[in-house]
Write a protein that holds these residues in place. Sequence first.
Motif: not given
Length: 311
Positions: A80-85, A165-184
């Motif tokens: 689990t992460k919180i990201l500040d874009a 496999g999904t192309v993605h990017a978080i845009g400017e000015g977004i704060l999210i909580l991310e749940t993911q597989q444990s991978s980097d």
Amino acid sequence: MPLFLQPVFKERIWGGRALETFNYNIPNDYTGECWAISAHPNAPNTIENGKYKGKSLETVWAQDKALFGVDSDKNFPLLTKILDANDKLSVQVHPNDNYALQHEGEFGKTECWYILDAKEDAEIIYGVKAQDQKELNHMIDHKQFDSLFNKVKVKAGDFFYVPAGTVHAIGEGILILETQQSSDTTYRIYDYERKDKNGEQRELHLEQSKAVINLSSQSSNSTPKHETIQEQSYTQFVSNEFFTVERWIIEGKLNYDMQQSYCLVSVVEGSGKIETDHNTYELNKGTHFILTTEDQDVVFDGEMTLIISYV
């Protein structure tokens, strides 16, 4: 006893100071990531309380499988992460398990995003417009990125399922909580020709990206299921082989029925308390913890929003 976790912060070229809204003591003006619940070797959390105080979650997972009700030697599966874009992230893609295990030595990365906050007209990149592999390769090779990437407007409360496999990017000015597989493992496709603090452009991974982009996953966002349980608002955002992710908007008291032997909990708004095994613990925005097999008769009480995940 819940395992309360000490966040780990990561400096990122696109980070800012928005994580301070969780009352975190962040290290600098470019703090992009809070690794909130992690047993990944790149940033395992330290447990803050109880008999495991001072140990890393990675160590406790390895040493006490019974605490989590598992008997396999697999790594802790979720992160689990919180990201500040504060600035836009690179456009990227993550490999699936098969590709990642073969080429990177770790599992792939399917993830999902709960939008905590977003400025007006904020947007993400979610998927591509290429119709087949030949068109995809041509557009990447010729840097036709304005025509390739699919952009989506977002607001607080939105949820996006982002399978490997999904192309993605978080845009400017977004704060999210991310749940993911444990991978980097991340493959960058485009980074706006930005330079890091050493004046170097960050590495791109175009051949890997072309190999792992899944064009059949373009309409993959989940359909949330909403219901009222014990007079509390419950939403199941996604449930599949990788994770189940729930949101609880609690106004009062909830007798929580754990669906698995352990689950990951993040308080993303408000405050309250949790009672388990005749003990009471205070909860505030920015608190992250794990409920384990030792936690019975769990009761949440207060006015708060929780994101809960489990396998």
